[in-house]
Design a protein around this motif. Structure first.
Motif, PDB file in Angstrom:
ATOM      1  N   UNK A  57       0.854  -0.995   0.071  1.00  0.00           N
ATOM      2  CA  UNK A  57       0.073   0.166   0.026  1.00  0.00           C
ATOM      3  C   UNK A  57       0.822   1.167   0.046  1.00  0.00           C
ATOM      4  N   UNK A  58       0.551   2.152  -0.520  1.00  0.00           N
ATOM      5  CA  UNK A  58       1.347   3.496  -0.926  1.00  0.00           C
ATOM      6  C   UNK A  58       2.742   3.166  -1.200  1.00  0.00           C
ATOM      7  N   UNK A  59       2.639   2.619  -2.455  1.00  0.00           N
ATOM      8  CA  UNK A  59       4.056   1.915  -2.757  1.00  0.00           C
ATOM      9  C   UNK A  59       5.037   2.852  -3.027  1.00  0.00           C
ATOM     10  N   UNK A  60       4.751   4.058  -3.729  1.00  0.00           N
ATOM     11  CA  UNK A  60       5.649   5.135  -4.224  1.00  0.00           C
ATOM     12  C   UNK A  60       6.121   5.889  -2.691  1.00  0.00           C
ATOM     13  N   UNK A  61       5.348   6.314  -2.133  1.00  0.00           N
ATOM     14  CA  UNK A  61       5.724   6.600  -0.677  1.00  0.00           C
ATOM     15  C   UNK A  61       6.538   5.761   0.095  1.00  0.00           C
ATOM     16  N   UNK A  62       6.501   4.603   0.108  1.00  0.00           N
ATOM     17  CA  UNK A  62       7.097   3.460   0.688  1.00  0.00           C
ATOM     18  C   UNK A  62       8.486   3.404  -0.036  1.00  0.00           C
ATOM     19  N   UNK A  63       8.529   3.336  -0.964  1.00  0.00           N
ATOM     20  CA  UNK A  63       9.687   3.034  -2.070  1.00  0.00           C
ATOM     21  C   UNK A  63      10.549   4.208  -1.659  1.00  0.00           C
ATOM     22  N   UNK A  64      10.036   5.431  -1.914  1.00  0.00           N
ATOM     23  CA  UNK A  64      10.946   6.837  -1.551  1.00  0.00           C
ATOM     24  C   UNK A  64      11.538   6.734  -0.174  1.00  0.00           C
ATOM     25  N   UNK A  65      10.848   6.319   0.797  1.00  0.00           N
ATOM     26  CA  UNK A  65      11.212   6.309   2.113  1.00  0.00           C
ATOM     27  C   UNK A  65      12.403   5.422   2.283  1.00  0.00           C
ATOM     28  N   UNK A  66      12.225   4.150   1.658  1.00  0.00           N
ATOM     29  CA  UNK A  66      13.363   3.167   1.719  1.00  0.00           C
ATOM     30  C   UNK A  66      14.349   3.489   1.141  1.00  0.00           C
ATOM     31  N   UNK A  67      14.492   4.529  -0.104  1.00  0.00           N
ATOM     32  CA  UNK A  67      15.562   5.114  -0.798  1.00  0.00           C
ATOM     33  C   UNK A  67      16.310   6.041   0.123  1.00  0.00           C
ATOM     34  N   UNK A  68      15.479   6.664   0.391  1.00  0.00           N
ATOM     35  CA  UNK A  68      16.090   7.854   1.246  1.00  0.00           C
ATOM     36  C   UNK A  68      16.769   7.391   2.575  1.00  0.00           C
ATOM     37  N   UNK A  69      16.230   6.350   3.111  1.00  0.00           N
ATOM     38  CA  UNK A  69      17.043   5.733   4.328  1.00  0.00           C
ATOM     39  C   UNK A  69      18.136   5.131   3.886  1.00  0.00           C
ATOM     40  N   UNK A  70      18.363   4.447   2.684  1.00  0.00           N
ATOM     41  CA  UNK A  70      19.480   3.944   2.258  1.00  0.00           C
ATOM     42  C   UNK A  70      20.569   5.117   1.914  1.00  0.00           C
TER      43      UNK A  70
END
Length: 109
Positions: A57-70
């Motif tokens: 759910x909210x794939x784009x938001x979560x993918x961006x959060x993971x990428x930012x964390x990385x």
């Protein structure tokens, strides 16, 4: 109610352990071989596997959060050669700064 799932990953999102409910919930994420030299990577799966868009759910938001964390955690904790490795570059394309929303769009083209 869905069964709870769990996994253990490092700062690079390399997967070290995952239970069966997690693997069932995220199709395409492969089970680990105990002696694997290359581990499945959660960030790569989220950004590159089309199934991720369907099950998160909210794939784009979560993918961006993971990428930012990385990108925030990686410098100094993950070897630079790993950050510059082809798979990371494919995930981020030309994206070099956290919070730049274009990364996921570029990476999935």
């Amino acid at each position: 109610m869905e069964p709870r799932s769990a996994c253990y990953h490092d700062d690079a999102f390399d997967l070290y352990a995952a239970d069966q409910p997690l693997l069932a919930r995220f199709p395409g994420l492969v089970a680990l071989a105990p002696d694997a030299e290359v581990r499945p990577n959660l960030l790569e799966w989220v950004v590159r596997d089309p199934a991720a868009k369907k099950v998160i759910g909210n794939w784009e938001e979560r993918a961006i959060a993971m990428a930012n964390a990385f990108l925030v955690v990686a410098p100094g904790r993950i070897p630079e050669r790993r950050i510059q490795h082809g798979s990371c570059r494919q995930c981020f394309g030309n994206w070099t700064r956290p919070r730049q929303r274009a990364c996921v769009t570029q990476a999935t083209r």
